[in-house]
Design a protein around this motif. Structure first.
Motif, short mmCIF file in Angstrom:
data_model
loop_
_atom_site.label_atom_id
_atom_site.label_comp_id
_atom_site.label_asym_id
_atom_site.label_seq_id
_atom_site.Cartn_x
_atom_site.Cartn_y
_atom_site.Cartn_z
N THR A 54 30.70 4.51 5.26
CA THR A 54 30.38 3.99 3.53
C THR A 54 30.01 5.69 3.22
N SER A 55 29.62 6.56 4.41
CA SER A 55 30.11 7.57 3.34
C SER A 55 30.24 8.65 4.75
N PRO A 56 31.79 8.86 4.02
CA PRO A 56 32.71 9.59 5.16
C PRO A 56 32.41 11.46 4.91
N SER A 57 32.40 12.23 3.69
CA SER A 57 31.31 13.01 3.91
C SER A 57 30.36 13.53 4.46
N SER A 58 29.57 13.31 5.21
CA SER A 58 28.29 13.11 5.64
C SER A 58 28.48 13.93 7.23
N ALA A 59 27.41 15.21 7.82
CA ALA A 59 27.82 15.32 8.87
C ALA A 59 27.08 14.97 9.56
N VAL A 60 26.69 13.42 9.29
CA VAL A 60 25.42 12.79 10.63
C VAL A 60 26.22 11.44 10.36
N PHE A 61 26.88 11.14 9.93
CA PHE A 61 27.80 10.03 9.08
C PHE A 61 28.91 9.62 9.38
N ALA A 62 29.56 10.68 9.65
CA ALA A 62 31.18 10.53 8.85
C ALA A 62 32.31 10.18 10.37
N VAL A 63 33.03 9.88 9.91
CA VAL A 63 34.14 9.04 10.70
C VAL A 63 34.62 9.96 12.17
N GLY A 64 34.06 9.93 13.17
CA GLY A 64 35.04 10.93 14.17
C GLY A 64 33.19 11.25 15.10
N SER A 65 32.70 11.22 14.48
CA SER A 65 30.73 11.90 14.75
C SER A 65 30.88 11.42 15.49
N PRO A 66 29.64 12.02 16.56
CA PRO A 66 28.83 10.56 17.53
C PRO A 66 27.63 9.73 16.97
N ALA A 67 28.06 8.54 17.75
CA ALA A 67 26.74 7.37 17.28
C ALA A 67 25.87 8.03 17.06
N PHE A 68 25.04 7.48 15.96
CA PHE A 68 23.53 8.17 16.10
C PHE A 68 22.95 7.85 16.58
N ARG A 69 21.55 8.54 17.32
CA ARG A 69 20.86 9.04 18.14
C ARG A 69 21.32 8.14 19.59
N ARG A 70 22.78 8.71 19.65
CA ARG A 70 22.96 7.85 20.90
C ARG A 70 22.99 9.33 21.96
N PRO A 71 22.98 10.10 22.72
CA PRO A 71 22.99 10.51 23.67
C PRO A 71 24.02 10.55 24.49
N ARG A 72 25.04 11.59 25.02
CA ARG A 72 26.26 11.30 25.53
C ARG A 72 26.17 11.82 26.67
N HIS A 73 24.93 12.29 27.46
CA HIS A 73 24.11 12.43 28.10
C HIS A 73 22.56 11.76 28.95
N ALA A 74 22.74 11.59 29.57
CA ALA A 74 20.41 10.44 30.07
C ALA A 74 20.49 9.88 31.36
N GLY A 75 19.50 10.62 31.75
CA GLY A 75 19.80 9.99 33.39
C GLY A 75 17.60 10.25 33.31
N PHE A 76 17.56 9.48 34.68
CA PHE A 76 15.78 9.57 35.17
C PHE A 76 15.72 9.31 37.03
N LEU A 77 15.17 10.16 37.37
CA LEU A 77 15.19 10.22 39.00
C LEU A 77 13.51 10.39 38.78
N ASP A 78 12.81 8.51 40.11
CA ASP A 78 10.89 8.83 39.69
C ASP A 78 11.45 8.06 41.92
N VAL A 79 9.83 8.84 41.62
CA VAL A 79 9.85 8.97 43.37
C VAL A 79 8.53 8.61 43.27
N PHE A 80 8.53 7.82 44.64
CA PHE A 80 7.32 7.04 44.82
C PHE A 80 6.77 6.86 46.32
N ALA A 81 5.65 7.69 46.41
CA ALA A 81 4.90 7.14 47.65
C ALA A 81 3.57 6.72 48.24
N SER A 82 3.81 5.73 49.21
CA SER A 82 2.08 4.65 49.14
C SER A 82 1.93 5.77 50.62
#
Length: 191
Positions: free
Chosen positions: A79-107
């Protein structure tokens, strides 16, 4: 599940392909409760991507987990096509393109230790025009957390935990700084 016969451990691999997902943002209200009719833009976004996960226990005392997510998202209606954040074609709000994790457990011998690394890529975000110029993205960040515990007796365990070891400054959503390095220690009693 594939078992590692040479090391006596096990390895679990998981690969997922995300199909098209429609993401509708929540209504974000601007101003006070008296301006109930003045809402931020309504958008509809689609996403597809890839998730990879590995869970391995090469030996009985060591457990490794890791994951990576690639998300290709795009706003499809707004509903806001002129917005830099919410314009059609922009990435979804607060959704990173890349994310990851690594966990190491020792006992072993009553001692448990872990290290967790989390990485979140740059993402679309907004300060909702409270600053000039407006901020429209949130930078990537990586955190490292670690913990150690020692079983003193059958029902008594001492622990220490340090979060954000590198004392990184970052914001999960804009405007809400995360804690810097923080440590806590204590004793757990079981009965």
């Amino acid at each position: 599940m594939a078992r590692g016969s040479d090391l006596g451990g096990e390895l679990v691999q998981d690969v997922g392909v995300l199909g098209r997902i429609d993401l509708a943002t929540e209504q974000l209200r601007r101003g006070s409760h008296r301006q109930a009719r003045n809402f931020a833009p309504q958008v509809l976004a689609g996403a597809r991507g890839l998730e990879l996960a590995v869970d391995a226990a090469p030996i009985a005392t060591l457990h490794l987990r890791g994951g990576y997510t690639f998300t290709d998202s795009q706003i499809t209606k707004s509903t806001s096509p002129s917005s830099a954040v919410f314009a059609v074609g922009s990435p979804a709000f607060r959704r990173p393109r890349h994310a990851g994790f690594l966990d190491v457990f020792a006992s072993g011998r009553g001692v448990d230790a872990d290290v967790a690394v989390t990485w979140v890529g740059q993402r679309s975000d907004s300060d909702f025009s409270s600053l000039v110029p407006a901020i429209t993205s949130n930078t990537r960040y990586m955190t490292v957390d670690s913990g150690l515990s020692y079983r003193i007796a059958a029902a008594l365990t001492g622990y220490v935990r340090v979060d954000n070891l590198a004392n990184r400054e970052y914001m999960e959503p804009l405007g809400y700084p995360a804690w810097g390095r923080s440590a806590r220690a204590g004793i757990r009693v079981a009965w």
